[in-house]
Write an enzyme that holds these catalytic residues in place. Structure first.
Site, PDB file in Angstrom:
ATOM      1  N   CYS A   4       0.843  -1.206   0.000  1.00 26.28           N
ATOM      2  CA  CYS A   4       0.000   0.000   0.000  1.00 26.28           C
ATOM      3  C   CYS A   4       0.872   1.248   0.000  1.00 26.28           C
ATOM      4  O   CYS A   4       1.705   1.442   0.893  1.00 26.28           O
ATOM      5  CB  CYS A   4      -0.920  -0.007   1.223  1.00 26.28           C
ATOM      6  SG  CYS A   4      -1.787   1.558   1.460  1.00 26.28           S
ATOM      7  N   ASP A  30      -0.371  16.857  -0.672  1.00 28.30           N
ATOM      8  CA  ASP A  30      -0.801  16.094  -1.848  1.00 28.30           C
ATOM      9  C   ASP A  30       0.145  16.365  -3.014  1.00 28.30           C
ATOM     10  O   ASP A  30       0.579  17.493  -3.239  1.00 28.30           O
ATOM     11  CB  ASP A  30      -2.233  16.491  -2.223  1.00 28.30           C
ATOM     12  CG  ASP A  30      -2.880  15.490  -3.172  1.00 28.30           C
ATOM     13  OD1 ASP A  30      -3.796  14.775  -2.745  1.00 28.30           O
ATOM     14  OD2 ASP A  30      -2.453  15.422  -4.355  1.00 28.30           O
ATOM     15  N   HIS A  46      -3.724   0.437   8.461  1.00 28.99           N
ATOM     16  CA  HIS A  46      -4.348   0.336   7.139  1.00 28.99           C
ATOM     17  C   HIS A  46      -5.848   0.106   7.251  1.00 28.99           C
ATOM     18  O   HIS A  46      -6.296  -0.898   7.802  1.00 28.99           O
ATOM     19  CB  HIS A  46      -3.730  -0.788   6.295  1.00 28.99           C
ATOM     20  CG  HIS A  46      -4.328  -0.811   4.913  1.00 28.99           C
ATOM     21  ND1 HIS A  46      -3.851  -0.006   3.891  1.00 28.99           N
ATOM     22  CD2 HIS A  46      -5.405  -1.471   4.410  1.00 28.99           C
ATOM     23  CE1 HIS A  46      -4.600  -0.194   2.813  1.00 28.99           C
ATOM     24  NE2 HIS A  46      -5.555  -1.073   3.101  1.00 28.99           N
ATOM     25  N   GLY A  91     -14.214   8.780  -6.848  1.00 22.40           N
ATOM     26  CA  GLY A  91     -12.932   9.443  -7.096  1.00 22.40           C
ATOM     27  C   GLY A  91     -11.774   8.921  -6.272  1.00 22.40           C
ATOM     28  O   GLY A  91     -10.687   9.509  -6.302  1.00 22.40           O
ATOM     29  N   HIS A  98      -8.149   8.189   3.568  1.00 23.27           N
ATOM     30  CA  HIS A  98      -7.470   9.484   3.658  1.00 23.27           C
ATOM     31  C   HIS A  98      -8.483  10.608   3.572  1.00 23.27           C
ATOM     32  O   HIS A  98      -9.507  10.487   2.904  1.00 23.27           O
ATOM     33  CB  HIS A  98      -6.395   9.646   2.567  1.00 23.27           C
ATOM     34  CG  HIS A  98      -6.858   9.370   1.173  1.00 23.27           C
ATOM     35  ND1 HIS A  98      -7.029   8.102   0.683  1.00 23.27           N
ATOM     36  CD2 HIS A  98      -7.195  10.209   0.154  1.00 23.27           C
ATOM     37  CE1 HIS A  98      -7.428   8.152  -0.579  1.00 23.27           C
ATOM     38  NE2 HIS A  98      -7.553   9.430  -0.921  1.00 23.27           N
TER      39      HIS A  98
HETATM   40  P1  DGP Z   1      -8.037  10.050  -3.976  1.00 22.87           P
HETATM   41  O1  DGP Z   1      -8.087  10.272  -5.452  1.00 22.87           O
HETATM   42  O2  DGP Z   1      -9.191  10.703  -3.226  1.00 22.87           O
HETATM   43  O3  DGP Z   1      -7.834   8.599  -3.637  1.00 22.87           O
HETATM   44  O4  DGP Z   1      -6.757  10.845  -3.478  1.00 22.87           O
HETATM   45  C1  DGP Z   1      -5.474  10.346  -3.591  1.00 22.87           C
HETATM   46  C2  DGP Z   1      -4.550  11.515  -3.572  1.00 22.87           C
HETATM   47  O5  DGP Z   1      -3.253  11.030  -3.312  1.00 22.87           O
HETATM   48  C3  DGP Z   1      -4.464  12.289  -4.878  1.00 22.87           C
HETATM   49  O6  DGP Z   1      -4.946  13.616  -4.655  1.00 22.87           O
HETATM   50  C4  DGP Z   1      -2.999  12.317  -5.228  1.00 22.87           C
HETATM   51  C5  DGP Z   1      -2.331  11.843  -3.974  1.00 22.87           C
HETATM   52  N1  DGP Z   1      -1.158  11.010  -4.197  1.00 22.87           N
HETATM   53  C6  DGP Z   1      -1.079   9.886  -4.942  1.00 22.87           C
HETATM   54  N2  DGP Z   1       0.156   9.377  -4.908  1.00 22.87           N
HETATM   55  C7  DGP Z   1       0.871  10.198  -4.092  1.00 22.87           C
HETATM   56  C8  DGP Z   1       2.235  10.188  -3.648  1.00 22.87           C
HETATM   57  O7  DGP Z   1       3.055   9.333  -3.979  1.00 22.87           O
HETATM   58  N3  DGP Z   1       2.620  11.214  -2.833  1.00 22.87           N
HETATM   59  C9  DGP Z   1       1.742  12.198  -2.441  1.00 22.87           C
HETATM   60  N4  DGP Z   1       2.215  13.157  -1.647  1.00 22.87           N
HETATM   61  N5  DGP Z   1       0.456  12.222  -2.823  1.00 22.87           N
HETATM   62  C10 DGP Z   1       0.038  11.233  -3.640  1.00 22.87           C
END
Ligand code: DGP
Length: 112
Positions: A4, A30, A46, A91, A98
């Protein structure tokens, strides 16, 4: 969970821009910000999504919201939105619970 992404970020195995951490919760910027302030708050334990919250693990949700209040206070952010996408159609792209925290611009309603 070993494969994960967010478990790896919480464990420090994948680098991230930390904004808050305590024994139960990790928060980080993000990678694809949708507002001037956009960070994610995750439980270190998790849990796949909001759909997997039970009476046994619900305490981590309180910890996440306590972290949200503390982190935003420390940033001087008073107006913000908290979003949790649950399931692909809503989405969700990363299957680890999260909460998005977005601030720094006007927010429209309803979300798309
Ligand atoms: P969701 O689409 O609601 O599952 O949000 C997932 C978020 O996670 C998306 O806005 C982008 C972020 N994200 C994905 N991979 C990474 C990563 O490797 N590092 C960071 N900081 N954010 C990430």
């Amino acid at each position: 969970m070993s494969d994960c992404l967010f478990c790896k970020i919480a464990a420090g195995e994948v680098p991230s821009g930390k904004v808050y951490e305590d024994e139960r919760v990790y928060a980080f910027r993000d990678i694809d910000p949708q507002a001037p302030v956009h960070f994610l708050v995750i439980p270190k334990e998790h849990i796949g999504s909001c759909g997997e919250i039970t009476p046994d693990n619900a305490h981590v949700v309180a910890s996440c919201f306590t972290a949200i209040a503390q982190a935003t206070r420390e940033m001087g952010v008073t107006d913000f939105r908290v979003v949790s996408n649950c399931g692909a159609k809503a989405g969700q792209s990363v299957p680890h619970l999260h909460f998005h925290v977005l601030a720094g611009r006007d927010m429209s309603w309803p979300p798309g």
